[in-house]
Design an enzyme around this catalytic site. Structure first.
Site, PDB file in Angstrom:
ATOM      1  N   HIS A 358       0.878  -1.231   0.064  1.00 58.10           N
ATOM      2  CA  HIS A 358      -0.190   0.103   0.018  1.00 58.10           C
ATOM      3  C   HIS A 358       0.959   1.286  -0.020  1.00 58.10           C
ATOM      4  O   HIS A 358       0.554   2.176   0.830  1.00 58.10           O
ATOM      5  CB  HIS A 358      -0.908   0.060   1.225  1.00 58.10           C
ATOM      6  CG  HIS A 358      -1.980  -1.154   1.178  1.00 58.10           C
ATOM      7  ND1 HIS A 358      -2.487  -1.550   2.380  1.00 58.10           N
ATOM      8  CD2 HIS A 358      -2.447  -1.741   0.088  1.00 58.10           C
ATOM      9  CE1 HIS A 358      -3.283  -2.724   2.047  1.00 58.10           C
ATOM     10  NE2 HIS A 358      -3.531  -2.777   0.779  1.00 58.10           N
ATOM     11  N   HIS A 402      -6.740   0.447   3.273  1.00 58.73           N
ATOM     12  CA  HIS A 402      -6.046  -0.189   2.281  1.00 58.73           C
ATOM     13  C   HIS A 402      -6.288   1.183   1.026  1.00 58.73           C
ATOM     14  O   HIS A 402      -6.925   1.956   1.274  1.00 58.73           O
ATOM     15  CB  HIS A 402      -6.912  -1.275   1.436  1.00 58.73           C
ATOM     16  CG  HIS A 402      -6.636  -2.395   2.421  1.00 58.73           C
ATOM     17  ND1 HIS A 402      -6.777  -3.852   2.069  1.00 58.73           N
ATOM     18  CD2 HIS A 402      -6.308  -2.518   4.064  1.00 58.73           C
ATOM     19  CE1 HIS A 402      -6.570  -4.505   3.178  1.00 58.73           C
ATOM     20  NE2 HIS A 402      -5.977  -3.906   4.320  1.00 58.73           N
TER      21      HIS A 402
END
Ligand SMILES: Cc1cc2nc3c(=O)[nH]c(=O)nc-3n(C[C@H](O)[C@H](O)[C@H](O)COP(=O)(O)OP(=O)(O)OC[C@H]3O[C@@H](n4cnc5c(N)ncnc54)[C@H](O)[C@@H]3O)c2cc1C
Length: 423
Positions: A358, A402
């Site tokens: 991420h 996320h």
């Protein structure tokens, strides 16, 4: 209602049940408190334990930007050409600099394959870079847009001094903690059996459905660290209801399982990290790989937060439902306990933590008049004309979650900005 029903990208709960789903929520009932059930962690109240939301249709089929934004009705547009496998080397400036806004970068240089010639296309209005958190700053640096002193050191002629290009790289460090379990209904045997795996892979390719539609885990949970930690080291999260920590569960080993045993994975992630890394280059070859320093765990907050995540994980596993199911700990993690001293936890964390994939922030947005940052709030590259960046590199901070959905949100907003500028 906080979710639209009209977007072109489907979002739903997991498309495939896991054997441990009921146990996971039984533990939530047994424990309560920070493990309370959260029906919709994307409602603006993310803390607690809920069903994972994914880009899966309500029929259980994978959805993605390829199947939505590039669906036939868009890809067939007469004003859209997509070049497959082309790789951009740099953007090129106009011959001269305008006195007010510097160079205009409206020419893109690219190769159709790595041995092929470099080709050019010119934009009449503007160029938009969407090469991601690694690709976009890499292209900017190759083009002479970055820290002028660093570019000179590499042998690249600096054209625009924008020192923040490639800086502020922010990723969420994660640990996968493995437990051996008293069950053979995990995903491990599927990944050990080439014939079975081939069958489900074929099903997924044919229908977009089946066991591979799920990510391996169907739940996600978010927590804050203790007040004593934020009092001592500051609070890098975006607000008092924003998480610092995530815990996810997988009904099997994370990655290829060892030859024997059945597993439960509990992943622990610091979703609001304070550490920063960087992306630089050390070659004038635009296709040479950039140098990436993720900077994981360089801030004392992040390692202390991960210790708290491990202790929260053990607290979760103390729920009676796990008695007799969880047999022992596995691998590097075998001797770690909730009461392990900080230095033992730190050694485990430093040896075993890695990326959760991420990363954001390498072409960060800042206010128009800020002397740091790479793009302005309209996502235009500062100090130049004709060039925007639209992807996850423009996040100034990582979201406490996320990154796929926020990337879509930025892209939708950016599309509106581009339309407003030209239509
Ligand atoms: C293995 C993995 C699993 C993930 N799982 C999740 C998840 O479950 N949930 C979630 O929310 N997020 C997840 N993410 C993160 C999410 O995928 C990213 O945040 C998101 O894709 C970022 O979008 P982007 O458009 O910025 O970049 P990307 O999606 O990386 O798109 C950039 C594109 O540019 C292309 N490109 C790069 N350089 C060049 C160049 N020089 N010339 C031409 N093209 C170029 C790349 O090939 C790529 O297609 C995951 C990421 C990975 C890697």
């Amino acid at each position: 209602m906080v979710h639209s029903l009209t977007g072109i990208n489907a979002v739903s709960l997991s498309g495939f049940p896991q054997n441990i789903d009921p146990m996971i929520f039984k533990a939530v009932d047994e424990l309560g408190g920070i493990f309370h059930f959260n029906e919709d962690y994307n409602s603006g109240n993310p803390l607690g334990f809920g069903w994972l939301q994914s880009t899966i249709t309500t029929e259980g089929r994978r959805s993605s930007s390829a199947t939505s934004y590039l669906a036939p009705k868009y890809i067939e547009r007469k004003n859209l050409d997509v070049l497959l496998n082309a790789r951009v080397s740099k953007v090129l400036p106009s011959a001269s600099k305008s006195s007010s806004s510097g160079y205009a970068f409206r020419t893109v240089e690219f190769a159709q394959d790595l041995d092929g010639p470099l080709l050019r296309v010119n934009a009449s209005k503007e160029v938009i870079l969407s090469a991601g958190v690694i690709g976009s700053p890499h292209i900017l640096l190759n083009s002479g847009i970055g820290d002028s002193n660093e570019l000179l050191g590499v042998g690249i002629k600096p054209l625009v001094n924008l020192p923040s290009v490639g800086k502020n790289l922010t990723d969420q460090p994660g640990l996968v903690n493995e437990f051996l379990v008293n069950s053979n209904k995990t995903t491990d045997d599927l990944f050990r059996n080439a014939t079975l795996l081939n069958e489900v892979y074929t099903e997924f390719n044919r229908t977009g459905m089946g066991p591979l539609v799920a990510t391996g885990g169907n739940q996600i949970s978010f927590f804050r660290v203790s007040d004593s930690l934020t009092d001592m080291l500051g609070d890098p999260s975006s607000g008092e209801n924003s998480p610092h920590l995530e815990m996810f569960l997988e009904n099997g080993f994370f990655g290829m399982p060892p030859p024997t045993g059945h597993y439960l994975t509990l992943g622990t992630v610091v979703v609001s990290p304070a550490s920063r890394g960087s992306l630089t280059i050390n070659s004038t070859d635009p296709f040479a790989n950039p140098l990436i320093d993720p900077g994981y765990l360089t801030s004392p907050f992040d390692i202390a937060a991960m210790r708290e995540a491990i202790r929260i994980m053990f607290q979760y596993l103390s729920a009676p439902v796990w008695d007799g199911y969880v047999l022992s700990q596995f691998g590097d993690f075998a001797n770690i306990t909730a009461t392990s001293p900080d230095d033992v936890l730190d050694e485990y964390i430093r040896n075993s933590a890695g990326s959760t994939a991420h990363p954001v922030g390498t072409a960060a947005m800042s206010a128009k008049d800020a002397d740091y940052g790479v793009v302005d709030p309209d996502l235009r590259v500062k100090r130049v004309e004709g060039l925007r960046v639209i992807d996850s590199s423009v996040f100034p901070f990582v979201t406490s979650a996320h990154t796929q959905a926020p990337t879509y949100a930025i892209a939708e907003r950016a599309a509106a900005l581009v339309k407003a500028a030209w239509l």
